[in-house]
Design a protein around this motif. Structure first.
Motif, PDB file in Angstrom:
ATOM      1  N   ILE A 196       0.841  -1.207   0.000  1.00  0.00           N
ATOM      2  CA  ILE A 196       0.000   0.000   0.000  1.00  0.00           C
ATOM      3  C   ILE A 196       0.870   1.248   0.000  1.00  0.00           C
ATOM      4  O   ILE A 196       0.604   2.203  -0.747  1.00  0.00           O
ATOM      5  CB  ILE A 196      -0.967  -0.016   1.198  1.00  0.00           C
ATOM      6  N   GLN A 197       1.915   1.272   0.812  1.00  0.00           N
ATOM      7  CA  GLN A 197       2.813   2.425   0.850  1.00  0.00           C
ATOM      8  C   GLN A 197       3.461   2.667  -0.509  1.00  0.00           C
ATOM      9  O   GLN A 197       3.616   3.809  -0.930  1.00  0.00           O
ATOM     10  CB  GLN A 197       3.883   2.238   1.918  1.00  0.00           C
ATOM     11  N   LYS A 198       3.819   1.608  -1.204  1.00  0.00           N
ATOM     12  CA  LYS A 198       4.422   1.731  -2.539  1.00  0.00           C
ATOM     13  C   LYS A 198       3.414   2.334  -3.517  1.00  0.00           C
ATOM     14  O   LYS A 198       3.755   3.216  -4.314  1.00  0.00           O
ATOM     15  CB  LYS A 198       4.902   0.353  -3.024  1.00  0.00           C
ATOM     16  N   LYS A 199       2.175   1.871  -3.455  1.00  0.00           N
ATOM     17  CA  LYS A 199       1.140   2.425  -4.333  1.00  0.00           C
ATOM     18  C   LYS A 199       0.931   3.912  -4.060  1.00  0.00           C
ATOM     19  O   LYS A 199       0.806   4.713  -4.988  1.00  0.00           O
ATOM     20  CB  LYS A 199      -0.177   1.664  -4.152  1.00  0.00           C
ATOM     21  N   ILE A 200       0.881   4.275  -2.780  1.00  0.00           N
ATOM     22  CA  ILE A 200       0.712   5.688  -2.416  1.00  0.00           C
ATOM     23  C   ILE A 200       1.876   6.514  -2.962  1.00  0.00           C
ATOM     24  O   ILE A 200       1.672   7.580  -3.554  1.00  0.00           O
ATOM     25  CB  ILE A 200       0.584   5.852  -0.891  1.00  0.00           C
ATOM     26  N   ALA A 201       3.088   6.021  -2.786  1.00  0.00           N
ATOM     27  CA  ALA A 201       4.265   6.745  -3.284  1.00  0.00           C
ATOM     28  C   ALA A 201       4.208   6.899  -4.802  1.00  0.00           C
ATOM     29  O   ALA A 201       4.521   7.965  -5.338  1.00  0.00           O
ATOM     30  CB  ALA A 201       5.544   6.029  -2.865  1.00  0.00           C
ATOM     31  N   ASP A 202       3.807   5.843  -5.512  1.00  0.00           N
ATOM     32  CA  ASP A 202       3.694   5.908  -6.972  1.00  0.00           C
ATOM     33  C   ASP A 202       2.673   6.960  -7.399  1.00  0.00           C
ATOM     34  O   ASP A 202       2.922   7.748  -8.324  1.00  0.00           O
ATOM     35  CB  ASP A 202       3.304   4.551  -7.558  1.00  0.00           C
ATOM     36  N   LEU A 203       1.527   6.981  -6.732  1.00  0.00           N
ATOM     37  CA  LEU A 203       0.490   7.942  -7.089  1.00  0.00           C
ATOM     38  C   LEU A 203       0.885   9.369  -6.723  1.00  0.00           C
ATOM     39  O   LEU A 203       0.599  10.313  -7.474  1.00  0.00           O
ATOM     40  CB  LEU A 203      -0.834   7.558  -6.432  1.00  0.00           C
ATOM     41  N   GLU A 204       1.543   9.539  -5.585  1.00  0.00           N
ATOM     42  CA  GLU A 204       2.020  10.883  -5.222  1.00  0.00           C
ATOM     43  C   GLU A 204       3.070  11.376  -6.216  1.00  0.00           C
ATOM     44  O   GLU A 204       3.101  12.557  -6.557  1.00  0.00           O
ATOM     45  CB  GLU A 204       2.561  10.884  -3.797  1.00  0.00           C
ATOM     46  N   HIS A 205       3.904  10.470  -6.696  1.00  0.00           N
ATOM     47  CA  HIS A 205       4.883  10.831  -7.729  1.00  0.00           C
ATOM     48  C   HIS A 205       4.160  11.242  -9.012  1.00  0.00           C
ATOM     49  O   HIS A 205       4.551  12.204  -9.668  1.00  0.00           O
ATOM     50  CB  HIS A 205       5.837   9.671  -7.997  1.00  0.00           C
ATOM     51  N   PHE A 206       3.115  10.513  -9.369  1.00  0.00           N
ATOM     52  CA  PHE A 206       2.323  10.845 -10.555  1.00  0.00           C
ATOM     53  C   PHE A 206       1.792  12.266 -10.459  1.00  0.00           C
ATOM     54  O   PHE A 206       1.898  13.045 -11.416  1.00  0.00           O
ATOM     55  CB  PHE A 206       1.168   9.850 -10.701  1.00  0.00           C
ATOM     56  N   ILE A 207       1.246  12.626  -9.299  1.00  0.00           N
ATOM     57  CA  ILE A 207       0.712  13.986  -9.115  1.00  0.00           C
ATOM     58  C   ILE A 207       1.835  15.013  -9.207  1.00  0.00           C
ATOM     59  O   ILE A 207       1.712  16.021  -9.905  1.00  0.00           O
ATOM     60  CB  ILE A 207      -0.029  14.106  -7.769  1.00  0.00           C
ATOM     61  N   LYS A 208       2.941  14.748  -8.506  1.00  0.00           N
ATOM     62  CA  LYS A 208       4.065  15.694  -8.525  1.00  0.00           C
ATOM     63  C   LYS A 208       4.623  15.850  -9.937  1.00  0.00           C
ATOM     64  O   LYS A 208       4.886  16.955 -10.401  1.00  0.00           O
ATOM     65  CB  LYS A 208       5.157  15.203  -7.574  1.00  0.00           C
ATOM     66  N   TYR A 209       4.798  14.738 -10.645  1.00  0.00           N
ATOM     67  CA  TYR A 209       5.348  14.770 -11.998  1.00  0.00           C
ATOM     68  C   TYR A 209       4.388  15.459 -12.971  1.00  0.00           C
ATOM     69  O   TYR A 209       4.818  16.084 -13.933  1.00  0.00           O
ATOM     70  CB  TYR A 209       5.641  13.349 -12.468  1.00  0.00           C
ATOM     71  N   SER A 210       3.088  15.386 -12.699  1.00  0.00           N
ATOM     72  CA  SER A 210       2.081  15.986 -13.571  1.00  0.00           C
ATOM     73  C   SER A 210       2.032  17.503 -13.455  1.00  0.00           C
ATOM     74  O   SER A 210       1.532  18.178 -14.357  1.00  0.00           O
ATOM     75  CB  SER A 210       0.698  15.425 -13.241  1.00  0.00           C
ATOM     76  N   ASP A 211       2.556  18.042 -12.355  1.00  0.00           N
ATOM     77  CA  ASP A 211       2.518  19.482 -12.140  1.00  0.00           C
ATOM     78  C   ASP A 211       3.257  20.206 -13.272  1.00  0.00           C
ATOM     79  O   ASP A 211       4.408  19.908 -13.572  1.00  0.00           O
ATOM     80  CB  ASP A 211       3.159  19.831 -10.795  1.00  0.00           C
ATOM     81  N   GLY A 212       2.563  21.116 -13.911  1.00  0.00           N
ATOM     82  CA  GLY A 212       3.159  21.886 -14.997  1.00  0.00           C
ATOM     83  C   GLY A 212       3.084  21.210 -16.352  1.00  0.00           C
ATOM     84  O   GLY A 212       3.422  21.815 -17.363  1.00  0.00           O
ATOM     85  N   LYS A 213       2.663  19.962 -16.380  1.00  0.00           N
ATOM     86  CA  LYS A 213       2.525  19.256 -17.657  1.00  0.00           C
ATOM     87  C   LYS A 213       1.168  19.597 -18.259  1.00  0.00           C
ATOM     88  O   LYS A 213       0.196  19.837 -17.551  1.00  0.00           O
ATOM     89  CB  LYS A 213       2.626  17.737 -17.464  1.00  0.00           C
ATOM     90  N   THR A 214       1.103  19.622 -19.570  1.00  0.00           N
ATOM     91  CA  THR A 214      -0.161  19.936 -20.224  1.00  0.00           C
ATOM     92  C   THR A 214      -0.997  18.687 -20.470  1.00  0.00           C
ATOM     93  O   THR A 214      -2.179  18.779 -20.741  1.00  0.00           O
ATOM     94  CB  THR A 214       0.081  20.641 -21.576  1.00  0.00           C
ATOM     95  N   VAL A 215      -0.377  17.527 -20.346  1.00  0.00           N
ATOM     96  CA  VAL A 215      -1.071  16.276 -20.644  1.00  0.00           C
ATOM     97  C   VAL A 215      -0.671  15.226 -19.619  1.00  0.00           C
ATOM     98  O   VAL A 215       0.482  15.170 -19.194  1.00  0.00           O
ATOM     99  CB  VAL A 215      -0.688  15.767 -22.058  1.00  0.00           C
ATOM    100  N   VAL A 216      -1.632  14.409 -19.206  1.00  0.00           N
ATOM    101  CA  VAL A 216      -1.329  13.202 -18.452  1.00  0.00           C
ATOM    102  C   VAL A 216      -1.856  12.037 -19.283  1.00  0.00           C
ATOM    103  O   VAL A 216      -2.784  12.191 -20.063  1.00  0.00           O
ATOM    104  CB  VAL A 216      -1.941  13.184 -17.033  1.00  0.00           C
ATOM    105  N   MET A 217      -1.231  10.888 -19.132  1.00  0.00           N
ATOM    106  CA  MET A 217      -1.598   9.752 -19.989  1.00  0.00           C
ATOM    107  C   MET A 217      -2.021   8.553 -19.157  1.00  0.00           C
ATOM    108  O   MET A 217      -1.476   8.295 -18.093  1.00  0.00           O
ATOM    109  CB  MET A 217      -0.402   9.335 -20.842  1.00  0.00           C
ATOM    110  N   VAL A 218      -2.992   7.865 -19.682  1.00  0.00           N
ATOM    111  CA  VAL A 218      -3.371   6.556 -19.181  1.00  0.00           C
ATOM    112  C   VAL A 218      -3.181   5.638 -20.377  1.00  0.00           C
ATOM    113  O   VAL A 218      -3.756   5.864 -21.441  1.00  0.00           O
ATOM    114  CB  VAL A 218      -4.835   6.538 -18.713  1.00  0.00           C
TER     115      VAL A 218
END
Length: 85
Positions: free
Chosen positions: A19-41
């Motif tokens: 669970i901690q790993k999943k949380i860290a991955d998702l928090e990284h996704f949010i941080k990395y998305s900051d300032g980006k114009t596009v996010v991808m799935v």
């Protein structure tokens, strides 16, 4: 402490780490998305449908906001699950 108790505790620790790993991955996704114009799935091979920002700027921005909102909601659910362990 008996073997069964140790196994139970080990399972809980493993689940908590997952669970901690999943949380860290998702928090990284949010941080990395900051300032980006596009996010991808994507499906792992980067093939599939996409919403091009240059063609559909409003829709692309709404999709990004929706994805980030759902990521934050998932983080909260994972934190609740972790607290229950």
């Amino acid at each position: 402490m008996d073997q069964k108790t140790l196994e139970y505790m080990a399972e809980r620790v493993d689940k908590a780490r997952e669970i901690q790993k999943k949380i860290a991955d998702l928090e990284h996704f949010i941080k990395y998305s900051d300032g980006k114009t596009v996010v991808m799935v994507h499906n792992g091979s980067y093939h599939g449908p996409e919403i091009e920002k240059r063609k559909f700027p409003r829709l692309a921005e709404a999709a990004k906001a929706g994805i980030l909102q759902e990521v934050e909601a998932e983080i909260e659910l994972l934190k609740q699950e972790l607290a229950e362990i």
